[in-house]
Scaffold this motif. Structure first.
Motif, short mmCIF file in Angstrom:
data_model
loop_
_atom_site.label_atom_id
_atom_site.label_comp_id
_atom_site.label_asym_id
_atom_site.label_seq_id
_atom_site.Cartn_x
_atom_site.Cartn_y
_atom_site.Cartn_z
N SER A 3 8.37 -6.34 10.92
CA SER A 3 7.41 -7.17 11.65
C SER A 3 6.45 -7.79 10.65
CB SER A 3 6.64 -6.31 12.65
OG SER A 3 5.79 -5.40 11.96
N TRP A 4 5.64 -8.73 11.11
CA TRP A 4 4.64 -9.32 10.22
C TRP A 4 3.68 -8.26 9.70
CZ3 TRP A 4 5.47 -13.40 7.71
CH2 TRP A 4 6.10 -14.52 8.26
N GLU A 5 3.27 -7.35 10.58
CA GLU A 5 2.32 -6.31 10.18
C GLU A 5 2.93 -5.40 9.13
OE1 GLU A 5 1.16 -8.02 14.01
OE2 GLU A 5 3.04 -7.13 13.32
N GLU A 6 4.19 -5.03 9.31
CA GLU A 6 4.87 -4.17 8.33
C GLU A 6 5.05 -4.89 7.00
OE1 GLU A 6 7.63 -1.46 11.35
OE2 GLU A 6 8.33 -3.43 10.67
N ALA A 7 5.43 -6.17 7.07
CA ALA A 7 5.63 -6.93 5.84
C ALA A 7 4.33 -7.09 5.07
CB ALA A 7 6.22 -8.30 6.18
N GLY A 8 3.24 -7.33 5.80
CA GLY A 8 1.95 -7.47 5.15
C GLY A 8 1.45 -6.19 4.52
N ALA A 9 1.95 -5.04 4.99
CA ALA A 9 1.51 -3.74 4.49
C ALA A 9 2.28 -3.29 3.24
CB ALA A 9 1.69 -2.69 5.59
N LEU A 10 3.37 -3.95 2.92
CA LEU A 10 4.29 -3.44 1.91
C LEU A 10 3.87 -3.63 0.44
CD1 LEU A 10 7.07 -2.26 1.13
CD2 LEU A 10 8.02 -4.57 1.41
N PRO A 11 3.36 -4.79 0.01
CA PRO A 11 3.39 -5.14 -1.41
C PRO A 11 2.75 -4.19 -2.41
CG PRO A 11 3.02 -7.10 -0.11
CD PRO A 11 2.93 -5.95 0.84
N LEU A 12 1.42 -4.02 -2.40
CA LEU A 12 0.77 -3.29 -3.48
C LEU A 12 1.13 -1.81 -3.49
CD1 LEU A 12 -2.84 -3.79 -4.76
CD2 LEU A 12 -1.93 -1.50 -4.47
N ALA A 13 0.97 -1.16 -2.36
CA ALA A 13 1.26 0.28 -2.31
C ALA A 13 2.75 0.55 -2.48
CB ALA A 13 0.77 0.87 -0.99
N GLY A 14 3.59 -0.31 -1.90
CA GLY A 14 5.03 -0.13 -2.06
C GLY A 14 5.46 -0.26 -3.51
N LEU A 15 4.92 -1.27 -4.19
CA LEU A 15 5.23 -1.48 -5.61
C LEU A 15 4.77 -0.31 -6.45
CD1 LEU A 15 6.10 -3.25 -8.02
CD2 LEU A 15 3.88 -4.40 -7.87
N THR A 16 3.55 0.17 -6.22
CA THR A 16 3.00 1.28 -6.99
C THR A 16 3.85 2.54 -6.81
OG1 THR A 16 0.77 0.37 -6.75
CG2 THR A 16 0.94 2.68 -7.38
N ALA A 17 4.21 2.83 -5.57
CA ALA A 17 5.02 4.02 -5.29
C ALA A 17 6.41 3.91 -5.91
CB ALA A 17 5.14 4.22 -3.77
N PHE A 18 7.01 2.73 -5.82
CA PHE A 18 8.37 2.55 -6.32
C PHE A 18 8.42 2.74 -7.84
CE2 PHE A 18 11.99 0.12 -7.87
CZ PHE A 18 13.01 0.57 -7.04
N ARG A 19 7.49 2.14 -8.55
CA ARG A 19 7.47 2.28 -10.01
C ARG A 19 7.22 3.74 -10.40
NH1 ARG A 19 6.97 -0.68 -14.73
NH2 ARG A 19 5.68 0.22 -16.38
N ALA A 20 6.29 4.40 -9.71
CA ALA A 20 5.99 5.80 -10.02
C ALA A 20 7.23 6.67 -9.85
CB ALA A 20 4.87 6.31 -9.13
#
Length: 332
Positions: A132-149
């Motif tokens: 959804s738009w809300e889910e997509a808007g929530a993804l970038p910064l925290a998702g990127l940080t978690a994935f790299r970690a």
């Protein structure tokens, strides 16, 4: 256009105001924001605890929306596309570390808590269809940080024991979901029974209430130590994490909300061949691979609450008080 700006003259340090839209330059696009999300850095900016703070800047790093205007040289295929925005600006070519000019969207430059945002076209990724738009808007910064970690820094492997501390925050919830998607045996900790129940429902194997001093003994009894620990608190909890790390294990931390540890168990670190690793945000390659995993495994970010821009102070206060279970989203 409406935007949420930093304003130290206000009691809340926030101002919802009309700002003049700027023109789109060569290589840039305008994205009409459908949903944006808060991160701890937004609250730290509000409190004046972030570098290069200045009034009048539009806050917000996370955002998703529709491309409505193209600058010169931008492929016309981007027009009207549904996109998410990578907020990591100027990472550079070195996968190991960000460049000296690295910055994050939303301070010192204008961010996503507005009706539209202008970004370089290379910050765009097509919005995953299942979000959804809300889910997509929530993804970038925290998702990127978690994935790299988890991946580049933590090198998580299927079947390994993973501990993610502080479940409920943005990075932690993504680290749990990504860990499960990558077939790790995931455990997590929190002081909230409700949050631990949510973690269990997602498929987490073991949960620990870190308010109890014996949680480390319980962890060692039930799990026999962790190959990888993802943490955003540090402080004196680092000693506990060292206790529950397997010999040869890694502790990757992406923040230090509890500050620096008052002591360090150096002997246990070197004798057990532990690695203590720092990380932040991620490269363009990390972001691309993160989005790929989200699409492949149909991962849905956990949304805590959705607020209107007019309710920004309530949203920020909820972030400040640590009440959220997942991401706090704002919509114009």
């Amino acid at each position: 256009m409406k935007a949420i700006t930093l304003d130290s003259t206000k009691n809340s340090n926030l101002l919802l105001t009309e700002v003049q839209e700027k023109g789109v330059s060569e290589g840039e696009v305008r994205v009409s924001i459908k949903a944006a999300a808060l991160n701890h850095r937004d609250e730290w900016c509000r409190q004046g605890l972030y570098p290069n703070i200045k009034d009048g800047v539009i806050l917000g790093s996370d955002g998703a929306g529709i491309v409505t205007e193209l600058g010169e040289g931008v492929d016309k295929e981007w027009l009207q596309k549904e996109v998410i925005v990578n907020p990591a600006m100027n990472w550079g070519e070195n996968q190991k570390v960000q460049s000296a000019s690295f910055e994050i969207l939303g301070m010192p430059g204008n961010g996503t808590l507005a009706e539209s945002v202008i970004v370089p076209v290379d910050r765009l990724h097509t919005k995953p269809d299942h979000l959804s738009w809300e889910e997509a808007g929530a993804l970038p910064l925290a998702g990127l940080t978690a994935f790299r970690a988890l991946t580049y820094k933590g090198s998580i492997q299927p079947g390994e024991n993973l501990l993610v501390t502080g479940f409920g925050g943005g990075v932690a919830q993504f680290a749990v979901q990504f860990g499960l998607a990558l077939d790790a045996k995931v455990s997590t900790s929190s002081s909230s029974k409700k949050k631990l129940e949510k973690a269990h429902a997602l498929g987490v194997t073991h949960v620990f209430d870190y308010q109890y001093s014996n949680w480390t003994s319980k962890a060692l009894t039930n799990v026999d130590g962790f190959d990888l620990i993802i943490d955003g608190a540090v402080g004196d909890t680092l000693g506990q994490l060292i206790q529950v790390a397997k010999p040869g294990g890694k502790i990757v931390f992406y923040g230090a909300t509890l500050g620096n540890p008052s002591k360090l168990e150096a002997r246990k670190i070197f004798w057990n061949q532990l690695q203590i690793i720092g990380t932040t945000m991620g490269s363009d390659l990390d972001f691309k691979n993160m989005v790929s995993l989200v699409c492949k495994k149909k991962i849905h970010p956990i949304i805590d609450r959705v607020f209107k821009f007019e309710e920004a102070e309530q949203a920020f206060d909820r972030m400040r008080d640590g009440k959220q279970m997942g991401k706090i989203v704002l919509v114009p």
